[in-house]
Scaffold this active site. Structure first.
Site, PDB file in Angstrom:
ATOM      1  N   ASP A  40       0.807  -1.223   0.000  1.00  0.00           N
ATOM      2  CA  ASP A  40       0.000   0.000   0.000  1.00  0.00           C
ATOM      3  C   ASP A  40       0.842   1.276   0.000  1.00  0.00           C
ATOM      4  OD1 ASP A  40      -2.254  -1.624   0.115  1.00  0.00           O
ATOM      5  OD2 ASP A  40      -2.297  -1.581   2.305  1.00  0.00           O
ATOM      6  N   GLY A  72       1.643   3.024  -2.573  1.00  0.00           N
ATOM      7  CA  GLY A  72       1.262   3.942  -3.651  1.00  0.00           C
ATOM      8  C   GLY A  72       1.755   3.462  -5.010  1.00  0.00           C
ATOM      9  N   LYS A  73       1.936   2.141  -5.123  1.00  0.00           N
ATOM     10  CA  LYS A  73       2.441   1.577  -6.391  1.00  0.00           C
ATOM     11  C   LYS A  73       1.486   1.857  -7.553  1.00  0.00           C
ATOM     12  CE  LYS A  73       2.438  -2.363  -4.333  1.00  0.00           C
ATOM     13  NZ  LYS A  73       2.173  -1.938  -2.952  1.00  0.00           N
ATOM     14  N   GLY A 123      -4.442  -4.142  -3.820  1.00  0.00           N
ATOM     15  CA  GLY A 123      -5.451  -3.113  -4.061  1.00  0.00           C
ATOM     16  C   GLY A 123      -4.693  -1.862  -4.436  1.00  0.00           C
ATOM     17  N   HIS A 124      -4.690  -1.526  -5.720  1.00  0.00           N
ATOM     18  CA  HIS A 124      -3.898  -0.395  -6.209  1.00  0.00           C
ATOM     19  C   HIS A 124      -4.824   0.749  -6.613  1.00  0.00           C
ATOM     20  CE1 HIS A 124      -0.203  -3.109  -7.227  1.00  0.00           C
ATOM     21  NE2 HIS A 124      -0.597  -3.199  -5.993  1.00  0.00           N
ATOM     22  N   THR A 157      -5.793 -11.538   3.295  1.00  0.00           N
ATOM     23  CA  THR A 157      -6.921 -10.866   2.635  1.00  0.00           C
ATOM     24  C   THR A 157      -8.045 -11.860   2.336  1.00  0.00           C
ATOM     25  OG1 THR A 157      -5.909 -11.274   0.492  1.00  0.00           O
ATOM     26  CG2 THR A 157      -5.398  -9.169   1.543  1.00  0.00           C
ATOM     27  N   GLN A 173       2.088  -5.915  -3.379  1.00  0.00           N
ATOM     28  CA  GLN A 173       2.539  -6.072  -1.987  1.00  0.00           C
ATOM     29  C   GLN A 173       3.826  -5.257  -1.758  1.00  0.00           C
ATOM     30  OE1 GLN A 173       1.530  -9.369  -3.660  1.00  0.00           O
ATOM     31  NE2 GLN A 173      -0.411  -8.518  -3.034  1.00  0.00           N
ATOM     32  N   THR A 219       3.044 -12.505   2.691  1.00  0.00           N
ATOM     33  CA  THR A 219       2.223 -13.049   1.624  1.00  0.00           C
ATOM     34  C   THR A 219       2.934 -14.278   1.065  1.00  0.00           C
ATOM     35  OG1 THR A 219       0.912 -12.465  -0.318  1.00  0.00           O
ATOM     36  CG2 THR A 219       3.161 -11.561  -0.226  1.00  0.00           C
ATOM     37  N   THR A 225      -9.733  -4.711   1.987  1.00  0.00           N
ATOM     38  CA  THR A 225     -10.513  -5.232   3.106  1.00  0.00           C
ATOM     39  C   THR A 225     -11.132  -4.126   3.974  1.00  0.00           C
ATOM     40  OG1 THR A 225      -8.491  -5.304   4.423  1.00  0.00           O
ATOM     41  CG2 THR A 225      -9.120  -7.337   3.281  1.00  0.00           C
ATOM     42  N   GLY A 226     -10.731  -2.876   3.758  1.00  0.00           N
ATOM     43  CA  GLY A 226     -11.267  -1.771   4.556  1.00  0.00           C
ATOM     44  C   GLY A 226     -10.722  -1.706   5.972  1.00  0.00           C
ATOM     45  N   PRO A 283      -8.435  -0.768   9.150  1.00  0.00           N
ATOM     46  CA  PRO A 283      -7.556   0.368   9.432  1.00  0.00           C
ATOM     47  C   PRO A 283      -6.102  -0.077   9.338  1.00  0.00           C
ATOM     48  CG  PRO A 283      -8.833  -0.238  11.393  1.00  0.00           C
ATOM     49  CD  PRO A 283      -9.283  -1.137  10.283  1.00  0.00           C
ATOM     50  N   SER A 308       5.632  12.319  -4.045  1.00  0.00           N
ATOM     51  CA  SER A 308       4.199  12.370  -4.295  1.00  0.00           C
ATOM     52  C   SER A 308       3.542  13.171  -3.174  1.00  0.00           C
ATOM     53  CB  SER A 308       3.639  10.949  -4.336  1.00  0.00           C
ATOM     54  OG  SER A 308       2.244  10.985  -4.462  1.00  0.00           O
TER      55      SER A 308
HETATM   56  P1  GDP Z   1      -0.666   0.437  -3.532  1.00  0.00           P
HETATM   57  O1  GDP Z   1      -1.274  -0.838  -3.062  1.00  0.00           O
HETATM   58  O2  GDP Z   1       0.804   0.486  -3.318  1.00  0.00           O
HETATM   59  O3  GDP Z   1      -1.037   0.768  -4.952  1.00  0.00           O
HETATM   60  O4  GDP Z   1      -1.287   1.582  -2.615  1.00  0.00           O
HETATM   61  P2  GDP Z   1      -2.842   1.752  -2.246  1.00  0.00           P
HETATM   62  O5  GDP Z   1      -3.533   2.300  -3.413  1.00  0.00           O
HETATM   63  O6  GDP Z   1      -3.373   0.523  -1.608  1.00  0.00           O
HETATM   64  O7  GDP Z   1      -2.745   2.810  -1.066  1.00  0.00           O
HETATM   65  C1  GDP Z   1      -2.205   4.076  -1.254  1.00  0.00           C
HETATM   66  C2  GDP Z   1      -3.268   5.120  -0.887  1.00  0.00           C
HETATM   67  O8  GDP Z   1      -2.672   6.379  -0.807  1.00  0.00           O
HETATM   68  C3  GDP Z   1      -4.361   5.250  -1.928  1.00  0.00           C
HETATM   69  O9  GDP Z   1      -5.551   5.603  -1.310  1.00  0.00           O
HETATM   70  C4  GDP Z   1      -3.863   6.400  -2.814  1.00  0.00           C
HETATM   71  O10 GDP Z   1      -4.902   7.078  -3.494  1.00  0.00           O
HETATM   72  C5  GDP Z   1      -3.223   7.275  -1.785  1.00  0.00           C
HETATM   73  N1  GDP Z   1      -2.076   8.069  -2.235  1.00  0.00           N
HETATM   74  C6  GDP Z   1      -1.089   7.710  -3.092  1.00  0.00           C
HETATM   75  N2  GDP Z   1      -0.148   8.681  -3.143  1.00  0.00           N
HETATM   76  C7  GDP Z   1      -0.553   9.651  -2.309  1.00  0.00           C
HETATM   77  C8  GDP Z   1       0.014  10.885  -1.871  1.00  0.00           C
HETATM   78  O11 GDP Z   1       1.102  11.282  -2.283  1.00  0.00           O
HETATM   79  N3  GDP Z   1      -0.698  11.609  -0.969  1.00  0.00           N
HETATM   80  C9  GDP Z   1      -1.883  11.195  -0.461  1.00  0.00           C
HETATM   81  N4  GDP Z   1      -2.490  11.983   0.417  1.00  0.00           N
HETATM   82  N5  GDP Z   1      -2.440  10.030  -0.826  1.00  0.00           N
HETATM   83  C10 GDP Z   1      -1.777   9.271  -1.719  1.00  0.00           C
HETATM   84  P1  IMO Z   2      -0.777  -4.060  -2.319  1.00  0.00           P
HETATM   85  O1  IMO Z   2      -0.334  -4.550  -3.657  1.00  0.00           O
HETATM   86  C1  IMO Z   2      -0.887  -4.554   1.990  1.00  0.00           C
HETATM   87  C2  IMO Z   2      -0.944  -8.617   3.537  1.00  0.00           C
HETATM   88  C3  IMO Z   2      -2.217  -9.065   4.241  1.00  0.00           C
HETATM   89  C4  IMO Z   2      -1.647 -10.049   5.244  1.00  0.00           C
HETATM   90  C5  IMO Z   2      -0.522 -10.716   4.452  1.00  0.00           C
HETATM   91  C6  IMO Z   2      -0.901 -12.037   3.814  1.00  0.00           C
HETATM   92  O2  IMO Z   2      -2.074  -3.353  -2.340  1.00  0.00           O
HETATM   93  O3  IMO Z   2       0.308  -3.303  -1.656  1.00  0.00           O
HETATM   94  P2  IMO Z   2      -2.368 -12.668   1.680  1.00  0.00           P
HETATM   95  O4  IMO Z   2      -3.822 -12.420   1.394  1.00  0.00           O
HETATM   96  O5  IMO Z   2      -1.452 -12.092   0.658  1.00  0.00           O
HETATM   97  O6  IMO Z   2      -2.055 -14.101   1.968  1.00  0.00           O
HETATM   98  O7  IMO Z   2      -2.112 -11.898   3.073  1.00  0.00           O
HETATM   99  O8  IMO Z   2      -0.145  -9.794   3.425  1.00  0.00           O
HETATM  100  N1  IMO Z   2      -1.140  -8.094   2.166  1.00  0.00           N
HETATM  101  C7  IMO Z   2      -1.075  -6.812   1.857  1.00  0.00           C
HETATM  102  N2  IMO Z   2      -0.925  -5.717   2.631  1.00  0.00           N
HETATM  103  N3  IMO Z   2      -0.959  -4.411   0.657  1.00  0.00           N
HETATM  104  C8  IMO Z   2      -1.094  -5.492  -0.145  1.00  0.00           C
HETATM  105  O9  IMO Z   2      -1.065  -5.406  -1.490  1.00  0.00           O
HETATM  106  C9  IMO Z   2      -1.190  -6.757   0.453  1.00  0.00           C
HETATM  107  N4  IMO Z   2      -1.345  -8.010  -0.017  1.00  0.00           N
HETATM  108  C10 IMO Z   2      -1.299  -8.826   1.041  1.00  0.00           C
HETATM  109  O10 IMO Z   2      -2.858  -7.977   4.870  1.00  0.00           O
HETATM  110  O11 IMO Z   2      -1.060  -9.355   6.306  1.00  0.00           O
HETATM  111 MG    MG Z   3      -2.812  -1.494  -1.841  1.00  0.00          MG
END
Ligand code: GDP
Ligand code: IMO
Ligand code: MG
Length: 431
Positions: free
Chosen positions: A14, A16-17, A41-42, A129, A224, A239, A301-302, A304, A413
């Site tokens: 998570d 910001g990929k 979840g991107h 997840t 991940q 994972t 998954t929503g 926190p 960013s």
């Molecule tokens: P990923 O899994 O690496 O693609 O990251 P996620 O999308 O799961 O989580 C990143 C969260 O941060 C998302 O809600 C993005 O919209 C948000 N985000 C990404 N870059 C920035 C940033 O520079 N500032 C803020 N405030 N939010 C960002």
């Molecule tokens: P992105 O690509 C954050 C975490 C799960 C759990 C562990 C194992 O959005 O960054 P799994 O379902 O893969 O067997 O779960 O890995 N996890 C992630 N945490 N971002 C992810 O993907 C994740 N994918 C799996 O929360 O702790």
């Molecule tokens: Mg994510």
């Protein structure tokens, strides 16, 4: 010759990929996902709309970009159809998408087993997840898995399905879970084959052709983060794949010689969702402030997200493992307004100072972060367009991260939108 860029998560996911990939995908000919599945979840945001992708590559918004779900992924075809429907409902209808014939398939029983295995752990959940990713990879390595290409050969698919069900139904029965009927599954997957069949190809051939084409830009989108790596992460709270640049050759079916430009995506602080040790985790009002300002709730998954300070021990470790050339420093805007900001440079473990993570989580759980504290900044930086516009204290923070990680910050960013991106690295400006 082609240009390549590998985007990987360098913390616990998570980072910001999705945002970074989308930014560069606007100029890329091809975007390739090479590991993981719909546990990812991107998020991508542009023109006031926010999109969430799970297994589909983040280049899907650019009609000229070829999107590839390569062989190293575990693909849940039902989930791909749901994602495509969602994109269609959001007006994204013009895209190019291919799925590897060699990608392992996530079947309906995999998510059931994912949940059941978690329950069997008593209180010691991994916090997966529950998308069936672990069970799908396990079946791949146990050689009882089905692959996307099997869908293209009905008789062969039937044979493989029967073999898988013989084993899986026995396991499901033992766990007290509902079993699956061969005919029902077979009929449904033959329907899926009609829809997705034309997209299922030898993606390695496709990618290699692009690699050999002059001026083609190819982006590899990791899922991940390195601390969730099955080999190098906080095992067993990880994972089941390797979210590293090192996965690209196997997971995309290319030679390792093509990998030369790795962008490590890192939040300006750290988050983790799910269980497992997290040395810089905060439990005070700062965690709350960062979580609310950064909307730190899981995309899939929503849940926190747990929040902590930037961990340079982790950053150095992941940079060493994945050969990170530049950081993309994300969510930098979220730190505005704090009086002080901290960077963890070392850990103290049983009275000793260490500079790299220990191998076991029992030791990692005992690690106490050693911090440097720096002045924060009050200014809202979400509208800046260049590094020079950053407040001095924010610049000092960036320089400190470069110093303690020995890797330059190539991207900053300052907001979720595509436009809120500052490229510093000349090499990345050219990509
Ligand atoms: P990923 O899994 O690496 O693609 O990251 P996620 O999308 O799961 O989580 C990143 C969260 O941060 C998302 O809600 C993005 O919209 C948000 N985000 C990404 N870059 C920035 C940033 O520079 N500032 C803020 N405030 N939010 C960002
Ligand atoms: P992105 O690509 C954050 C975490 C799960 C759990 C562990 C194992 O959005 O960054 P799994 O379902 O893969 O067997 O779960 O890995 N996890 C992630 N945490 N971002 C992810 O993907 C994740 N994918 C799996 O929360 O702790
Ligand atoms: Mg994510």
């Amino acid at each position: 010759m082609s240009e390549r860029l590998v985007v990987i998560g360098s913390q616990w996911g998570d980072e910001g990929k999705g945002k970074v990939t989308d930014y560069f995908a606007c100029r890329a000919d091809m975007v390739v996902r090479y590991q993981g599945g719909n546990n990812a979840g991107h998020s991508v945001m542009f023109n006031g709309h926010k999109y969430s992708l799970q297994s589909i590559p983040s280049g899907i918004f650019n009609p000229n970009t070829v999107n590839v779900m390569a062989n190293g992924m575990v693909v849940n075809p039902e989930s791909v159809l749901v994602e495509l429907d969602r994109l269609h409902a959001q007006g994204i209808t013009d895209y190019q998408l291919y799925i590897s014939d060699r990608a392992a398939m996530v079947m309906p029983w995999h998510s059931a087993l994912d949940g059941a295995y978690e329950n069997l752990k008593g209180g010691k959940l991994i916090g997966t997840t529950k998308k069936g990713i672990g069970p799908a990879y396990s079946d791949k390595y146990s050689r009882v898995g089905l692959r996307m290409g099997d869908l293209l050969e009905p008789e062969y698919f039937a044979e493989r399905l029967q073999a898988a069900l013989d084993q899986k139904n026995m396991e499901l029965k033992m766990l007290g879970l509902p079993t699956y009927d061969f005919k029902e599954v077979y009929d449904r997957y033959m329907e899926i084959a009609k829809i997705l069949g034309p997209r299922i190809v030898d993606t390695s051939a496709l990618i290699n052709k692009a690699l050999r084409t002059p001026d083609k830009k190819i982006l590899f989108e990791g899922a991940q983060g390195m601390m969730l790596c099955i080999d190098h992460g906080t095992y067993p709270f990880v994972t089941s794949s390797t979210p590293s640049s090192a996965s690209v050759p196997v997971g995309a079916g290319i030679s390792p010689k093509w990998i030369n430009n790795v962008l490590g995506v890192a939040k300006a602080y750290c988050t983790r969702v799910g269980e497992g040790p997290f040395p810089t985790e905060l439990h005070d009002h700062i965690a709350h402030e960062i979580r609310e300002r950064g909307h730190e709730y899981g995309t899939v998954t929503g849940r926190p997200r747990r929040v902590g300070w930037f961990d340079a021990v982790v950053a150095r470790y992941t940079s060493r493992l994945a050969g990170i050339d530049n950081w993309a420093l994300m969510l930098f805007d979220v730190l505005s307004g704090l009086d002080k900001v901290k960077i963890c440079t070392h850990y103290e473990l049983d009275g000793e100072i260490i500079d790299t993570p220990p191998s076991t989580i029992s030791k990692l759980a005992r690690c106490k972060p050693v911090y440097i504290e720096m002045d924060g900044w009050k200014e809202d930086i979400s509208g800046i367009k260049s590094y020079d516009e950053l407040p001095e204290a924010a610049k000092a923070y960036v320089r400190k991260i470069e110093e303690v990680t020995e890797v330059p910050v190539g991207v900053i960013s300052v907001g979720p939108d595509r436009t809120q991106t500052v490229i510093i690295s000349e090499k990345l400006k050219e990509f």
